[in-house]
Design a protein around this motif. Sequence first.
Motif, mmCIF file in Angstrom:
data_model
loop_
_atom_site.group_PDB
_atom_site.id
_atom_site.type_symbol
_atom_site.label_atom_id
_atom_site.label_comp_id
_atom_site.label_asym_id
_atom_site.label_seq_id
_atom_site.Cartn_x
_atom_site.Cartn_y
_atom_site.Cartn_z
ATOM 1 N N ALA A 50 0.811 -1.218 -0.012
ATOM 2 C CA ALA A 50 -0.106 -0.106 -0.028
ATOM 3 C C ALA A 50 0.908 1.225 0.162
ATOM 4 N N ARG A 51 2.045 1.271 0.804
ATOM 5 C CA ARG A 51 2.914 2.601 0.769
ATOM 6 C C ARG A 51 3.491 2.471 -0.611
ATOM 7 N N SER A 52 3.935 1.577 -1.427
ATOM 8 C CA SER A 52 4.410 1.580 -2.365
ATOM 9 C C SER A 52 3.424 2.061 -3.583
ATOM 10 N N ALA A 53 2.167 1.656 -3.398
ATOM 11 C CA ALA A 53 1.289 2.227 -4.300
ATOM 12 C C ALA A 53 0.752 3.818 -4.065
ATOM 13 N N ARG A 60 3.103 9.432 -10.336
ATOM 14 C CA ARG A 60 2.229 9.913 -11.496
ATOM 15 C C ARG A 60 1.718 11.309 -11.658
ATOM 16 N N ALA A 61 1.303 11.708 -10.278
ATOM 17 C CA ALA A 61 0.816 13.247 -10.305
ATOM 18 C C ALA A 61 2.026 14.186 -10.766
ATOM 19 N N GLU A 62 3.330 13.700 -10.047
ATOM 20 C CA GLU A 62 4.570 14.505 -10.558
ATOM 21 C C GLU A 62 4.716 14.437 -11.841
ATOM 22 N N LEU A 63 4.552 13.388 -12.562
ATOM 23 C CA LEU A 63 4.837 13.181 -13.983
ATOM 24 C C LEU A 63 3.715 13.883 -14.921
ATOM 25 N N LYS A 87 8.116 4.780 -21.674
ATOM 26 C CA LYS A 87 9.371 5.035 -21.248
ATOM 27 C C LYS A 87 9.682 5.986 -20.031
ATOM 28 N N LEU A 88 8.932 6.955 -20.130
ATOM 29 C CA LEU A 88 8.764 7.782 -18.786
ATOM 30 C C LEU A 88 8.391 7.136 -17.500
ATOM 31 N N TYR A 89 7.242 6.282 -17.554
ATOM 32 C CA TYR A 89 6.748 5.564 -16.561
ATOM 33 C C TYR A 89 7.729 4.472 -15.971
ATOM 34 N N ALA A 90 8.737 3.896 -17.105
ATOM 35 C CA ALA A 90 9.801 2.971 -16.616
ATOM 36 C C ALA A 90 10.599 3.513 -16.015
ATOM 37 N N GLU A 91 11.214 4.799 -16.448
ATOM 38 C CA GLU A 91 12.129 5.576 -15.753
ATOM 39 C C GLU A 91 11.764 5.998 -14.275
ATOM 40 N N SER A 92 10.694 6.404 -14.145
ATOM 41 C CA SER A 92 10.192 6.834 -12.855
ATOM 42 C C SER A 92 10.014 5.447 -11.851
ATOM 43 N N GLY A 93 9.895 4.330 -12.418
ATOM 44 C CA GLY A 93 9.624 3.110 -11.830
ATOM 45 C C GLY A 93 8.352 2.848 -11.236
ATOM 46 N N THR A 94 7.419 3.350 -11.907
ATOM 47 C CA THR A 94 5.994 3.314 -11.495
ATOM 48 C C THR A 94 5.286 2.711 -12.936
ATOM 49 N N SER A 95 3.726 2.715 -12.454
ATOM 50 C CA SER A 95 2.887 2.173 -13.525
ATOM 51 C C SER A 95 1.684 2.741 -13.491
ATOM 52 N N PRO A 96 0.835 3.135 -14.394
ATOM 53 C CA PRO A 96 -0.639 3.522 -14.295
ATOM 54 C C PRO A 96 -1.498 2.607 -13.355
ATOM 55 N N LEU A 97 -1.236 1.376 -13.311
ATOM 56 C CA LEU A 97 -1.883 0.310 -12.729
ATOM 57 C C LEU A 97 -1.535 -0.118 -11.289
ATOM 58 N N ALA A 98 -0.306 0.702 -10.694
ATOM 59 C CA ALA A 98 0.263 0.211 -9.347
ATOM 60 C C ALA A 98 -0.803 0.275 -8.228
ATOM 61 N N GLY A 99 -1.692 1.350 -8.492
ATOM 62 C CA GLY A 99 -2.313 1.676 -7.215
ATOM 63 C C GLY A 99 -3.509 0.507 -6.986
ATOM 64 N N CYS A 100 -3.820 -0.276 -7.916
ATOM 65 C CA CYS A 100 -4.501 -1.238 -7.936
ATOM 66 C C CYS A 100 -4.083 -2.473 -7.369
ATOM 67 N N LEU A 101 -2.835 -2.667 -6.916
ATOM 68 C CA LEU A 101 -2.369 -3.784 -6.565
ATOM 69 C C LEU A 101 -2.761 -4.255 -5.216
ATOM 70 N N ARG A 241 1.125 10.506 -0.915
ATOM 71 C CA ARG A 241 0.389 10.741 -2.406
ATOM 72 C C ARG A 241 0.516 12.170 -2.565
ATOM 73 N N THR A 242 0.777 13.012 -1.873
ATOM 74 C CA THR A 242 0.941 14.514 -2.028
ATOM 75 C C THR A 242 2.010 14.770 -3.041
ATOM 76 N N PRO A 243 1.972 15.132 -4.188
ATOM 77 C CA PRO A 243 3.015 15.635 -4.927
ATOM 78 C C PRO A 243 4.130 16.460 -4.211
ATOM 79 N N ARG A 244 5.242 16.182 -4.487
ATOM 80 C CA ARG A 244 6.299 17.383 -4.136
ATOM 81 C C ARG A 244 6.518 18.491 -5.273
#
Length: 258
Positions: A50-53, A60-63, A87-101, A241-244
């Motif tokens: 959950a923390r990772s999500a 994703r908000a920052e991107l 490519k941008l998502y891969a570089e950031s180490g996240t995914s559009p579906l990460a929050g569903c895990l 979750r709050t964008p930096r």
Amino acid sequence: MSFLSPLFSNLGSLLTHLADAVEPLFGASATAAAIVVLTCCVRLALLPLARSAARGERTRAELAPRLAELKRRHGKDPERLREEGAKLYAESGTSPLAGCLPSLAQLPVFYVMYHLFSTGDGGNLLEHTLLGAPLGGRWAGALGHGGAFGAQGLVYLGLFALIAAVATWTFLRNRKAAATLPAPVAGDEQVPGMAAMAKVMPLLSFGTLVTAAVVPLAAGLYLATTTTWTAVERMLLQPLRTPRETVGTGPKARTSAA
């Protein structure tokens, strides 16, 4: 599905042991209390996920500004846009579906709970009750034993009230959060239906209320516990979750450390 029998048996035994441990405190409702304890243990085990999500949502908000820039530059070339977004998502180490895990990880536990109290494969679990309402029973059955305001019906009404309160609170928070986010662009488009799913997600919390009305009481109790946990967990993890603060606006924009 005989290969799942050991799993059903083991979970049934675990629930029985937990019920025996809390019986001095909860009496005849000890098994119901054991379900709540087991659910909390499952959610606690999923907390790192959950923390990772939550961090993924912040990323994703920052991107979003960079994704918008990619859409401006490659909007006429959908294939290039998808590639650059991925490519941008891969570089950031996240995914559009990460929050569903975290939600997906709970499905097997919910299924096992549903099966145990639908078939009785866990032993004598069907004989246990919550304030007199059978854990293997359903709302329709409670209506036939005293109606909505009978002894069993009141147990379900209490359960529904809790789920409805949590669903309403979750809906209001999700709607407020969704209003502050930009529309999905670039990388999000690589997932079919992502935009439509984003619109209906705030309403899904009420689906739990419908589900609880048709599944065994034990499964409904699991749903009530896990949705309450989710609501509290989201509130506590909101800082993640709050964008930096974003530095720059171009495609190489970066964020300052939190």
